[in-house]
Design an enzyme around this catalytic site. Structure first.
Site, PDB file in Angstrom:
ATOM      1  N   ASP A 129      -6.425  -8.660   5.736  1.00  0.00           N
ATOM      2  CA  ASP A 129      -7.529  -9.242   6.511  1.00  0.00           C
ATOM      3  C   ASP A 129      -8.834  -8.739   5.905  1.00  0.00           C
ATOM      4  O   ASP A 129      -8.845  -8.266   4.769  1.00  0.00           O
ATOM      5  CB  ASP A 129      -7.380  -8.936   8.014  1.00  0.00           C
ATOM      6  N   GLY A 140     -10.618  -6.147   6.517  1.00  0.00           N
ATOM      7  CA  GLY A 140     -10.818  -4.697   6.450  1.00  0.00           C
ATOM      8  C   GLY A 140     -10.105  -4.123   5.233  1.00  0.00           C
ATOM      9  O   GLY A 140      -9.483  -4.850   4.459  1.00  0.00           O
ATOM     10  N   HIS A 172       0.851  -1.194   0.000  1.00  0.00           N
ATOM     11  CA  HIS A 172       0.000   0.000   0.000  1.00  0.00           C
ATOM     12  C   HIS A 172       0.891   1.251   0.000  1.00  0.00           C
ATOM     13  O   HIS A 172       1.857   1.313   0.776  1.00  0.00           O
ATOM     14  CB  HIS A 172      -0.898  -0.010   1.247  1.00  0.00           C
TER      15      HIS A 172
HETATM   16  C1  GRF Z   1       1.615   0.763  -5.999  1.00  0.00           C
HETATM   17  O1  GRF Z   1       2.040   1.998  -5.493  1.00  0.00           O
HETATM   18  C2  GRF Z   1       0.663   0.079  -5.077  1.00  0.00           C
HETATM   19  O2  GRF Z   1       0.950   0.269  -3.734  1.00  0.00           O
HETATM   20  C3  GRF Z   1      -0.622   0.781  -5.425  1.00  0.00           C
HETATM   21  O3  GRF Z   1      -0.595   0.882  -6.829  1.00  0.00           O
HETATM   22  C4  GRF Z   1       0.759   0.951  -7.249  1.00  0.00           C
HETATM   23  C5  GRF Z   1       0.968  -0.148  -8.243  1.00  0.00           C
HETATM   24  O4  GRF Z   1       2.074   0.104  -9.032  1.00  0.00           O
HETATM   25  N1  GRF Z   1      -1.774   0.084  -4.917  1.00  0.00           N
HETATM   26  P1  GRF Z   1       2.561  -0.950 -10.119  1.00  0.00           P
HETATM   27  O5  GRF Z   1       1.344  -1.415 -10.913  1.00  0.00           O
HETATM   28  O6  GRF Z   1       3.223  -2.084  -9.415  1.00  0.00           O
HETATM   29  O7  GRF Z   1       3.516  -0.192 -10.995  1.00  0.00           O
END
Ligand code: GRF
Length: 245
Positions: free
Chosen positions: A186, A188, A154
């Site tokens: 999880d 959430g 994330h």
């Molecule tokens: C990442 O920053 C991830 O955390 C977010 O979307 C981005 C995905 O980047 N959810 P990529 O597709 O791996 O280049």
């Protein structure tokens, strides 16, 4: 309840899986007295889920290629997506890794989609499932099957700024530092036990895209490191704490 899978302090030492059995160095004859038959290190099976450009997937592919599957501790056995025509899938195809797509709109209900996604992933018998920019929340069936071995990355320092706009929300809030979090999933939204975090400074001139690019540089390195350590060492989840052996 999927959550209970994450709360019992279970040690996940990866029982030998289908592919793994084949690479064990065994003989049917009983070993001679005093002879130790050592098992070769076994690469864990990863299924990676993507929705976009797939640079995190690419980082895993590159690390495995450079390090070797046995030394890294894992191999990617399939890449799944919730949409077609994305660079993430193209990266998998170039690396000759099997792909599959399960689109929500192809199913009558969200639960049916969730069960179909879980079934597709299960077909590859993964030890770990990695959500690398997969922009869907999975449901009960998926978590019942993969809870405790489903890792997400994330682009914010959880528990701050969960949800789909972690970078934008941190910037709008005026945070001076943000970053990325690799955590178990999880039931959430971005609430599961944290495995590791990386910090990125917010600059005055940042817009969402510039900040996200700097976060992703840290995120890719962190994901590669964390997945490798989980795969090589095993881990246990004690409440909210993840202990890598
Ligand atoms: C990442 O920053 C991830 O955390 C977010 O979307 C981005 C995905 O980047 N959810 P990529 O597709 O791996 O280049």
């Amino acid at each position: 309840m999927p959550v209970s899978l994450l709360t019992v302090g279970r040690f996940v030492d990866f029982p030998v899986s289908r592919g793994a059995k084949q690479s064990y160095d065994r003989t049917n004859a009983p070993p001679r007295k005093g002879l130790t038959v050592a098992a070769k290190p076994v690469a864990k099976r990863l299924v990676v889920l993507v929705s976009g450009s797939g640079t995190n997937l690419q980082a895993l592919l590159d690390a495995i290629e450079t390090t070797g599957t046995e030394a890294y501790g894992a191999e990617i056995v399939a890449v799944g997506a919730d949409r077609e025509g994305i660079e993430g899938l193209a990266r998998a195809e170039r690396a000759q890794i099997p792909t599959f797509v399960r689109k929500v709109k192809e199913f009558g209900t969200r639960d049916e989609w969730d069960a179909a996604l879980a079934e597709a992933v299960a077909g590859y018998e993964p030890d770990l499932v990695v959500s690398a920019g997969f922009m869907k929340i999975v449901g009960k069936e998926f978590l019942a099957r993969f809870g405790g071995r489903f890792v997400n990355t994330h682009p914010a320092l959880l528990p701050s700024f969960p949800g789909p706009h972690g970078v934008r929300d941190a910037l709008a809030y005026g945070a001076r530092v943000t970053g990325c979090t690799v955590h178990f999933v999880d039931d959430g939204v971005d609430t599961g036990p944290i495995i590791a975090q990386g910090v990125v400074e917010v600059r005055d001139e940042d817009d969402e895209s510039a900040l996200h690019e700097r976060i992703k540089e840290v995120e890719r390195r962190l994901l590669v490191e964390v997945v490798g350590r989980l795969a090589r060492n095993g881990y246990r989840i004690e409440g909210r704490k993840v202990v890598i052996q």
